[in-house]
Structure formats: structure tokens, C-alpha cells
Design an enzyme around this catalytic site. Structure first.
Site, PDB file in Angstrom:
ATOM      1  N   GLU A 114      -6.202 -93.384  12.293  1.00  0.00           N
ATOM      2  CA  GLU A 114      -7.651 -94.009  11.849  1.00  0.00           C
ATOM      3  C   GLU A 114      -8.684 -93.600  12.331  1.00  0.00           C
ATOM      4  OE1 GLU A 114      -7.546 -98.535  13.458  1.00  0.00           O
ATOM      5  OE2 GLU A 114      -5.973 -98.221  12.716  1.00  0.00           O
ATOM      6  N   ARG A 191       1.402-105.466  17.475  1.00  0.00           N
ATOM      7  CA  ARG A 191       0.405-106.145  18.222  1.00  0.00           C
ATOM      8  C   ARG A 191       1.042-106.411  19.749  1.00  0.00           C
ATOM      9  NH1 ARG A 191       0.499-110.775  15.141  1.00  0.00           N
ATOM     10  NH2 ARG A 191      -1.154-109.429  13.604  1.00  0.00           N
TER      11      ARG A 191
END
Length: 314
Positions: A114, A191
Site C-alpha cells: 500500500e 495486528r
């Protein structure tokens, strides 16, 4: 097709979200904890819907599979996803897998490389970008021992900054930042640390430490990017990144600017100002918060006004 394909975004509530998607862009948001606008998305977890023209009401994923003449792509799925994120609180420290790992471990999902264009940032706002561990063993040790200050690298940001975040990068947006994110069409996140916070039900969010350690690039450090800016009529075109995943540009338009037909379909998000797009004798108003796709061969066309846009293509 001679019309731009305007899209209706999808909004996601997040524990770290706020109201800036409404305050800055005028969107109707579902709550005061709205963290994400999935602006141009064909991902099953949140699909944009066509707002205009002969395909009005169609989900982008269905448009992709049913009308490849608009895209001429070899990708099996719509490969990109454009988001706007409101980090009214710190996002979790996380990492994303590459295509190979995601394909093997996440039911064929794409990996997630990204990039971020900083639309707005409060003074002193920071991101986490990279880490200081020099080996996988050191990375795992510091994570399991919670040595976050020692592990994580922080960078102060301001509006107009750009960051490329390849898969394998430990990262997090900090409080007070709004970004436009261009990414591979993936919703896979591992995470690592969530500040031990709890949701309204008193629950902590799941961590994915072993997968995160496996996919994190070591060593890893922030590197300043170098960008190419070209003048075009009454515009400046800045190319931030151009690789196998995506090309991302910023268009800063200050008057009438003519664009040639593109051999590739192009995703466009208006992030500031207003103007209009002229094509084939038709005029399409543009304002901050609009998102649209120019299909293959669209143009030539003109953009007039004072506006900033982020454009991308595969």
C-alpha cells in the site's frame, strides 16, 4: 465507454475512527467513530456502487467481471483499492503479507502492498514506519517482551507527504492523520500491538504475532522517497511510485489542462478543490470527495478548475 464511472463509497466504523470524513469531505457517515471510506473498491468486504450512466447501481466487482472491455486487465480480481482513513486515534501496529504468503495462508487473498498520501495532519502527528530489529530472533524477542519504544521507528508527518508501504513493513497511522491510501485489493492484516485498549464490550482485539513475525521484513528502516514532477498546461503531475503493484500520481490542476486517452483504466479521487471534466461534448462537475474510474481508452479529455487529485492504475 465515453463517460467517467463515478462511485458511491462504503464506510467502515473503527475503534480509532472519528468525524473527519464528514468534516473534511462532507460525507454522510454512519457514526462519530467512522474510520474508513472504501472509495473505489471491488473487495467482497465492501464494494463501491456505480452512481451514473448505463451501469448505475451495479457493484464494481460485477462491473469488473461482466464488462472487461472497460478494463482490459489480466488480473482475475479488481486489483486495487482506494481508501480514505481518519485516524482520530492511533491505529494498531500491523503488517501485511505478500501475494505468495497470503495466497497460501489466507484462502487465495492478494497480499497487501500500500501507500499513503497525507491529506491532513495535526501538528506533531506521527506514523510508525519500520523497525530497528536486525534479525528475526531480535524482532520476535522485542515483540514478545513488549519493547515497543526500542522496536518501532516513528516519523513526524505533514499534509502533502507520501509514504510507500510494501508488504512486510511494520506500520501504523498515528492520531490526528487523514490519508488517502492506494493498496492492493486485500483485507488481510496481522495486528502486532494495539496499546492494550478495549472495545465497548471490554474486549481486546485479536493479535496475530506469529504470522506477523513470519512476514515482517528484517532489517527494515524508513527511506525518503524521490518523486518526479512534470508541468502540463495548467497542472503539475507528480509520480510518487510506479511498480508492478500500481502507479500513483498527484494531479495539481490550476486551470484548463488537456489529457490524452489512457491505455489503462485510471482510478481518480478528488482530494481538494473543485472543477469539471470535459469529454465528448459532455461536462462532469468535480468536487472534493468524488471518486471515479476512467475506463480504457477514455479521452482525450480536459480538466478545468483548481483541484488536487490522486490517480492510480495497475
Amino acid at each position: 465507454m465515453s463517460q467517467p464511472i463515478f462511485l458511491e463509497p462504503v464506510f467502515k466504523e473503527r475503534i480509532w475512527g472519528g468525524t473527519k470524513l464528514k468534516d473534511l469531505f462532507g460525507y454522510e457517515i454512519p457514526s462519530n467513530e467512522t474510520g474508513e471510506c472504501w472509495a473505489i473498491s471491488a473487495h467482497p468486504n465492501g464494494q463501491s456502487v456505480v452512481k451514473n450512466g448505463p451501469f448505475q447501481g451495479m457493484a464494481l466487482g460485477d462491473l469488473w467481471t461482466g464488462h472487461q472491455e472497460l478494463f482490459h486487465s489480466d488480473s482475475k480480481v479488481f486489483p486495487l483499492l482506494t481508501k480514505i482513513l481518519d485516524a482520530s486515534d492511533d491505529l494498531s501496529v500491523q503488517v501485511h503479507p505478500d501475494d505468495t504468503y497470503a495466497g497460501e495462508h489466507e484462502n487465495g487473498e492478494l497480499g497487501k502492498t500500500e501507500c499513503w498520501y497525507i491529506v491532513d495532519a495535526e501538528p506533531g502527528a506521527e506514523i510508525i514506519y519500520g523497525h530497528g530489529a536486525q534479525s528475526k530472533e531480535e524482532l520476535a524477542s522485542w515483540i514478545h517482551e513488549g519493547k515497543w519504544d526500542q522496536l518501532l521507528s516513528k516519523v513526524t508527518v505533514k499534509a502533502g507527504d507520501f509514504f510507500y508501504v510494501p508488504s512486510g513493513t511494520l506500520h501504523a497511522l498515528g492520531k490526528g492523520i487523514v490519508v488517502l491510501e492506494t493498496q492492493q485489493s486485500s483485507d488481510t492484516t496481522y495486528r502486532v500491538y494495539d496499546y492494550d485498549r478495549r472495545d465497548a464490550a471490554g474486549n481486546t482485539r485479536e493479535l496475530h504475532l506469529e504470522k506477523a513475525i513470519e512476514v515482517t521484513t528484517v532489517p527494515q528502516a524508513y527511506q525518503e522517497g524521490t518523486y518526479n514532477t512534470e508541468a502540463k498546461d495548467h497542472a503539475e503531475i507528480t509520480t510518487f511510485v510506479a511498480n508492478d503493484f500500481f502507479t500513483v500520481q498527484k494531479w495539481s490542476v490550476t486551470g484548463k489542462t488537456d489529457f490524452e486517452a489512457s491505455p489503462k483504466y485510471t482510478l481518480v479521487s478528488i482530494i481538494a478543490g473543485e472543477g469539471e471534466l470535459q469529454s465528448g461534448g459532455e461536462v462532469y462537475p468535480l468536487r472534493k470527495g468524488d471518486h471515479f474510474i476512467l475506463p480504457v481508452g477514455f479521452g482525450p479529455y480536459g480538466i478545468t478548475g483548481n483541484l488536487e487529485a490522486i490517480a492510480s492504475w495497475e
